[in-house]
Design an enzyme around this catalytic site. Structure first.
Site, PDB file in Angstrom:
ATOM      1  N   ASP A   1     -33.587   4.414  18.316  1.00 33.54           N
ATOM      2  CA  ASP A   1     -32.376   4.843  19.029  1.00 33.54           C
ATOM      3  C   ASP A   1     -32.043   6.299  18.677  1.00 33.54           C
ATOM      4  OD1 ASP A   1     -31.491   4.382  16.456  1.00 33.54           O
ATOM      5  OD2 ASP A   1     -29.832   3.060  17.030  1.00 33.54           O
ATOM      6  N   SER A   2     -32.838   6.903  17.783  1.00 34.59           N
ATOM      7  CA  SER A   2     -32.729   8.346  17.538  1.00 34.59           C
ATOM      8  C   SER A   2     -33.006   9.127  18.812  1.00 34.59           C
ATOM      9  CB  SER A   2     -33.716   8.780  16.439  1.00 34.59           C
ATOM     10  OG  SER A   2     -35.035   8.378  16.762  1.00 34.59           O
TER      11      SER A   2
ATOM     12  N   LYS B   1     -36.232  -3.924  16.332  1.00 32.68           N
ATOM     13  CA  LYS B   1     -35.782  -3.518  14.985  1.00 32.68           C
ATOM     14  C   LYS B   1     -34.277  -3.582  14.955  1.00 32.68           C
ATOM     15  CE  LYS B   1     -35.960   0.967  13.434  1.00 32.68           C
ATOM     16  NZ  LYS B   1     -34.529   1.248  13.236  1.00 32.68           N
TER      17      LYS B   1
ATOM     18  N   GLU C   1     -30.768  -2.914  12.321  1.00 33.86           N
ATOM     19  CA  GLU C   1     -30.283  -2.331  11.072  1.00 33.86           C
ATOM     20  C   GLU C   1     -29.442  -3.349  10.308  1.00 33.86           C
ATOM     21  OE1 GLU C   1     -28.278   1.436  11.622  1.00 33.86           O
ATOM     22  OE2 GLU C   1     -29.964   2.281  12.741  1.00 33.86           O
TER      23      GLU C   1
ATOM     24  N   GLU D   1     -34.629   3.527   4.750  1.00 29.98           N
ATOM     25  CA  GLU D   1     -34.277   4.919   5.048  1.00 29.98           C
ATOM     26  C   GLU D   1     -33.322   5.492   4.006  1.00 29.98           C
ATOM     27  OE1 GLU D   1     -32.852   5.589   9.045  1.00 29.98           O
ATOM     28  OE2 GLU D   1     -32.422   7.708   8.643  1.00 29.98           O
TER      29      GLU D   1
HETATM   30  O1  KIV Z   1     -34.088   5.490  15.425  1.00 31.19           O
HETATM   31  C1  KIV Z   1     -34.993   5.873  14.663  1.00 31.19           C
HETATM   32  O2  KIV Z   1     -35.751   6.804  14.962  1.00 31.19           O
HETATM   33  C2  KIV Z   1     -35.139   5.179  13.398  1.00 31.19           C
HETATM   34  C3  KIV Z   1     -35.928   5.882  12.339  1.00 31.19           C
HETATM   35  C4  KIV Z   1     -35.076   6.910  11.720  1.00 31.19           C
HETATM   36  C5  KIV Z   1     -36.483   4.932  11.356  1.00 31.19           C
HETATM   37  O3  KIV Z   1     -34.606   4.135  13.217  1.00 31.19           O
END
Ligand code: KIV
Length: 263
Positions: free
Chosen positions: A44-45, A112, A114, A181
Protein backbone atom coordinates in the site's frame (compact mmCIF):
# COMPACT_ATOMS: atom_id res chain seq x y z
CA UNK A 1 13.37 -17.57 -16.88
CA UNK A 2 12.85 -18.49 -13.21
CA UNK A 3 9.88 -20.55 -12.06
CA UNK A 4 7.30 -19.07 -9.75
CA UNK A 5 7.97 -19.97 -6.10
CA UNK A 6 5.35 -21.89 -4.20
CA UNK A 7 4.33 -21.17 -0.64
CA UNK A 8 6.21 -24.22 0.61
CA UNK A 9 9.33 -23.30 -1.41
CA UNK A 10 9.26 -19.88 0.26
CA UNK A 11 9.00 -21.49 3.70
CA UNK A 12 11.86 -23.86 2.89
CA UNK A 13 14.28 -20.99 2.26
CA UNK A 14 14.39 -20.45 6.04
CA UNK A 15 17.92 -21.17 7.22
CA UNK A 16 19.04 -21.90 3.64
CA UNK A 17 19.22 -18.54 1.86
CA UNK A 18 17.77 -15.04 2.21
CA UNK A 19 14.53 -14.22 0.37
CA UNK A 20 14.52 -11.29 -2.08
CA UNK A 21 11.34 -9.21 -1.97
CA UNK A 22 10.70 -5.89 -3.70
CA UNK A 23 7.60 -3.77 -4.12
CA UNK A 24 5.99 -3.41 -7.55
CA UNK A 25 2.95 -1.45 -8.58
CA UNK A 26 2.68 -1.86 -12.35
CA UNK A 27 3.23 -4.38 -15.12
CA UNK A 28 6.26 -2.68 -16.65
CA UNK A 29 8.45 -2.55 -13.56
CA UNK A 30 7.14 -5.92 -12.34
CA UNK A 31 8.37 -7.50 -15.56
CA UNK A 32 11.82 -5.99 -14.96
CA UNK A 33 11.99 -7.20 -11.34
CA UNK A 34 10.73 -10.71 -12.06
CA UNK A 35 14.04 -12.35 -12.92
CA UNK A 36 15.80 -11.34 -9.70
CA UNK A 37 13.13 -11.13 -7.01
CA UNK A 38 11.53 -14.12 -5.28
CA UNK A 39 8.47 -12.15 -4.23
CA UNK A 40 6.79 -9.00 -5.55
CA UNK A 41 4.90 -7.03 -2.93
CA UNK A 42 2.09 -4.81 -4.14
CA UNK A 43 2.44 -2.69 -1.04
CA UNK A 44 0.00 0.00 0.00
CA UNK A 45 3.13 2.19 -0.15
CA UNK A 46 1.93 2.67 -3.74
CA UNK A 47 -0.38 5.31 -2.28
CA UNK A 48 2.76 7.35 -1.58
CA UNK A 49 5.17 6.27 -4.35
CA UNK A 50 2.63 6.03 -7.13
CA UNK A 51 -0.26 8.29 -6.06
CA UNK A 52 1.81 10.96 -4.30
CA UNK A 53 -0.15 10.85 -1.04
CA UNK A 54 1.60 11.66 2.27
CA UNK A 55 0.94 8.22 3.81
CA UNK A 56 -0.65 4.85 3.08
CA UNK A 57 -3.90 5.47 4.93
CA UNK A 58 -6.11 6.50 2.01
CA UNK A 59 -5.25 3.49 -0.19
CA UNK A 60 -8.40 1.58 -1.13
CA UNK A 61 -9.21 -2.02 -1.89
CA UNK A 62 -10.06 -1.10 -5.51
CA UNK A 63 -6.68 0.58 -5.92
CA UNK A 64 -4.88 -2.48 -4.54
CA UNK A 65 -6.81 -4.81 -6.85
CA UNK A 66 -6.05 -2.64 -9.90
CA UNK A 67 -2.30 -2.53 -9.19
CA UNK A 68 -2.14 -6.20 -8.18
CA UNK A 69 -3.66 -7.21 -11.50
CA UNK A 70 -1.16 -5.05 -13.36
CA UNK A 71 1.77 -6.60 -11.47
CA UNK A 72 0.47 -10.14 -12.04
CA UNK A 73 0.13 -9.45 -15.78
CA UNK A 74 3.68 -8.09 -15.98
CA UNK A 75 5.28 -10.84 -13.89
CA UNK A 76 3.39 -14.07 -14.45
CA UNK A 77 6.17 -16.16 -12.88
CA UNK A 78 6.37 -14.13 -9.67
CA UNK A 79 4.89 -14.91 -6.29
CA UNK A 80 2.75 -11.81 -5.64
CA UNK A 81 1.57 -10.40 -2.30
CA UNK A 82 -1.37 -7.98 -2.23
CA UNK A 83 -1.29 -5.64 0.76
CA UNK A 84 -4.62 -5.19 2.55
CA UNK A 85 -5.09 -1.43 2.96
CA UNK A 86 -6.04 0.43 6.13
CA UNK A 87 -9.55 -0.32 7.40
CA UNK A 88 -10.09 -3.42 5.25
CA UNK A 89 -9.48 -6.01 8.01
CA UNK A 90 -11.02 -4.44 11.09
CA UNK A 91 -13.05 -7.59 11.86
CA UNK A 92 -12.39 -11.14 10.73
CA UNK A 93 -15.55 -11.13 8.60
CA UNK A 94 -14.62 -7.88 6.83
CA UNK A 95 -11.07 -9.19 6.38
CA UNK A 96 -12.35 -12.37 4.76
CA UNK A 97 -14.73 -10.49 2.44
CA UNK A 98 -11.89 -8.26 1.25
CA UNK A 99 -9.34 -11.07 1.00
CA UNK A 100 -11.83 -13.08 -1.06
CA UNK A 101 -11.99 -10.11 -3.43
CA UNK A 102 -8.21 -10.32 -3.81
CA UNK A 103 -8.39 -14.01 -4.68
CA UNK A 104 -11.46 -13.70 -6.94
CA UNK A 105 -10.46 -10.55 -8.77
CA UNK A 106 -6.67 -11.02 -9.09
CA UNK A 107 -4.22 -13.94 -9.43
CA UNK A 108 -2.26 -12.77 -6.33
CA UNK A 109 -0.85 -15.57 -4.19
CA UNK A 110 -1.54 -14.12 -0.76
CA UNK A 111 -2.49 -11.04 1.23
CA UNK A 112 -0.47 -9.12 3.80
CA UNK A 113 -1.90 -7.56 6.93
CA UNK A 114 -0.26 -5.34 9.52
CA UNK A 115 -0.32 -6.33 13.19
CA UNK A 116 0.86 -8.93 15.66
CA UNK A 117 -0.88 -10.92 18.40
CA UNK A 118 -3.81 -8.48 18.20
CA UNK A 119 -4.44 -9.65 14.61
CA UNK A 120 -3.84 -13.38 15.20
CA UNK A 121 -7.55 -14.19 15.25
CA UNK A 122 -8.01 -12.46 11.89
CA UNK A 123 -4.98 -14.23 10.39
CA UNK A 124 -6.35 -17.55 11.67
CA UNK A 125 -9.79 -16.86 10.16
CA UNK A 126 -8.23 -16.04 6.78
CA UNK A 127 -5.85 -18.99 6.69
CA UNK A 128 -8.60 -21.40 7.75
CA UNK A 129 -10.60 -20.09 4.77
CA UNK A 130 -7.84 -20.84 2.26
CA UNK A 131 -6.34 -17.35 2.15
CA UNK A 132 -2.55 -17.40 2.45
CA UNK A 133 -1.35 -14.62 4.74
CA UNK A 134 1.95 -12.79 5.11
CA UNK A 135 2.18 -10.96 8.45
CA UNK A 136 3.73 -7.54 9.05
CA UNK A 137 5.05 -6.57 12.49
CA UNK A 138 7.23 -3.87 14.04
CA UNK A 139 6.80 -0.39 12.62
CA UNK A 140 3.30 -0.43 11.13
CA UNK A 141 2.80 2.39 8.58
CA UNK A 142 -0.99 2.08 8.90
CA UNK A 143 -0.68 2.97 12.62
CA UNK A 144 1.08 6.24 11.78
CA UNK A 145 -1.55 8.53 13.28
CA UNK A 146 -2.42 6.44 16.34
CA UNK A 147 1.30 6.13 17.19
CA UNK A 148 2.09 9.78 16.41
CA UNK A 149 4.75 9.02 13.77
CA UNK A 150 6.89 6.23 12.36
CA UNK A 151 8.51 4.71 15.44
CA UNK A 152 11.41 2.25 15.33
CA UNK A 153 10.52 -0.75 17.51
CA UNK A 154 12.51 -3.05 19.78
CA UNK A 155 14.15 -0.29 21.79
CA UNK A 156 13.01 -1.68 25.14
CA UNK A 157 12.96 -5.19 26.60
CA UNK A 158 9.17 -5.05 26.78
CA UNK A 159 8.86 -4.11 23.09
CA UNK A 160 11.35 -6.81 22.12
CA UNK A 161 9.44 -9.51 24.01
CA UNK A 162 6.18 -8.27 22.46
CA UNK A 163 7.64 -8.54 18.94
CA UNK A 164 8.61 -12.16 19.60
CA UNK A 165 5.11 -12.87 20.92
CA UNK A 166 3.60 -11.12 17.86
CA UNK A 167 5.61 -13.21 15.41
CA UNK A 168 4.82 -16.44 17.27
CA UNK A 169 1.10 -15.60 17.45
CA UNK A 170 0.74 -14.95 13.73
CA UNK A 171 2.88 -17.97 12.86
CA UNK A 172 0.58 -20.10 15.04
CA UNK A 173 -2.39 -18.52 13.23
CA UNK A 174 -1.03 -19.83 9.93
CA UNK A 175 0.99 -16.98 8.40
CA UNK A 176 3.60 -18.47 6.03
CA UNK A 177 5.96 -15.47 6.13
CA UNK A 178 6.34 -12.30 8.20
CA UNK A 179 7.58 -8.87 7.19
CA UNK A 180 9.34 -7.07 10.04
CA UNK A 181 9.77 -3.33 9.62
CA UNK A 182 11.77 -0.68 11.47
CA UNK A 183 13.11 -2.86 14.28
CA UNK A 184 16.51 -2.83 16.03
CA UNK A 185 18.66 -5.39 14.24
CA UNK A 186 19.43 -7.64 17.20
CA UNK A 187 15.76 -7.80 18.13
CA UNK A 188 14.68 -8.60 14.57
CA UNK A 189 17.27 -11.39 14.53
CA UNK A 190 15.85 -12.77 17.78
CA UNK A 191 12.35 -12.63 16.26
CA UNK A 192 13.54 -14.55 13.19
CA UNK A 193 15.12 -17.16 15.45
CA UNK A 194 11.90 -17.52 17.46
CA UNK A 195 9.73 -18.70 14.54
CA UNK A 196 9.91 -21.33 11.81
CA UNK A 197 8.61 -19.17 8.97
CA UNK A 198 10.81 -16.71 7.04
CA UNK A 199 11.00 -13.23 8.55
CA UNK A 200 11.72 -10.65 5.84
CA UNK A 201 13.13 -7.35 7.05
CA UNK A 202 12.94 -3.72 6.01
CA UNK A 203 15.03 -1.51 8.24
CA UNK A 204 15.56 -4.55 10.47
CA UNK A 205 19.23 -5.43 9.90
CA UNK A 206 20.96 -8.38 8.31
CA UNK A 207 20.13 -11.20 10.70
CA UNK A 208 16.67 -11.95 9.32
CA UNK A 209 15.58 -14.38 6.58
CA UNK A 210 15.35 -11.91 3.68
CA UNK A 211 15.01 -8.27 2.72
CA UNK A 212 12.31 -6.10 1.17
CA UNK A 213 12.66 -2.55 -0.16
CA UNK A 214 10.27 -0.13 -1.79
CA UNK A 215 11.41 -0.08 -5.40
CA UNK A 216 11.20 3.68 -5.89
CA UNK A 217 13.51 4.12 -2.89
CA UNK A 218 16.11 1.54 -3.94
CA UNK A 219 16.16 2.73 -7.55
CA UNK A 220 16.52 6.35 -6.46
CA UNK A 221 13.31 7.68 -8.01
CA UNK A 222 12.11 9.14 -4.72
CA UNK A 223 14.11 12.31 -4.14
CA UNK A 224 12.47 13.93 -1.11
CA UNK A 225 14.51 11.92 1.41
CA UNK A 226 16.28 8.59 1.77
CA UNK A 227 15.56 6.61 4.92
CA UNK A 228 18.65 5.26 6.73
CA UNK A 229 17.78 1.66 5.87
CA UNK A 230 17.60 2.26 2.09
CA UNK A 231 20.50 1.58 -0.22
CA UNK A 232 20.15 3.32 -3.60
CA UNK A 233 21.14 0.89 -6.36
CA UNK A 234 20.44 3.43 -9.11
CA UNK A 235 20.21 7.20 -9.34
CA UNK A 236 16.87 6.82 -11.12
CA UNK A 237 15.62 10.38 -10.67
CA UNK A 238 18.76 11.95 -12.18
CA UNK A 239 18.87 9.48 -15.06
CA UNK A 240 15.22 10.08 -15.93
CA UNK A 241 15.51 13.86 -15.65
CA UNK A 242 18.65 13.95 -17.80
CA UNK A 243 17.02 11.76 -20.46
CA UNK A 244 13.82 13.82 -20.59
CA UNK A 245 15.82 17.06 -20.71
CA UNK A 246 17.81 15.68 -23.66
CA UNK A 247 14.59 14.66 -25.42
CA UNK A 248 13.11 18.12 -24.83
CA UNK A 249 16.25 19.81 -26.20
CA UNK A 250 16.25 17.58 -29.29
CA UNK A 251 12.56 18.20 -29.96
CA UNK A 252 13.09 21.94 -29.71
CA UNK A 253 16.17 21.88 -31.96
CA UNK A 254 14.50 19.44 -34.42
CA UNK A 255 17.37 16.98 -33.89
CA UNK A 256 14.64 14.43 -33.12
CA UNK A 257 13.06 12.68 -34.99
CA UNK A 258 15.69 11.71 -37.55
CA UNK A 259 15.32 9.76 -40.78
CA UNK A 260 15.55 6.40 -38.92
CA UNK A 261 12.58 7.34 -36.73
CA UNK A 262 10.42 8.37 -39.65
CA UNK A 263 7.94 6.36 -41.81
O1 KIV B 1 3.53 -1.16 1.60
C1 KIV B 1 4.70 -1.56 1.55
O2 KIV B 1 5.45 -1.29 0.60
C2 KIV B 1 5.17 -2.38 2.66
C3 KIV B 1 6.65 -2.51 2.80
C4 KIV B 1 7.18 -1.29 3.43
C5 KIV B 1 7.02 -3.74 3.54
O3 KIV B 1 4.40 -2.86 3.42
Amino acid sequence: MRKKMTLSAIKKTKGVRPLVMITAYDALFASLFEQSADILLVGDSLNMSFAGKPDTLSATMDQMLYHTNAVCIGAKESFVICDMPFGTYITKEIALQNAIRVFRETPADCVKIEGGADKAEIVQYLTSNAIAVCGHIGLLPQSLRSEGGYKVKGKTEEESQQLIKDAQAIEAAGAFCIVIEGVKAEVATAVAEAVNVPVVGIGAGNGVDGQVLVFSDMLGFFEAFTPKFVKKYLDGASLVKEAVEKYADEVKSREFPQEIHTY
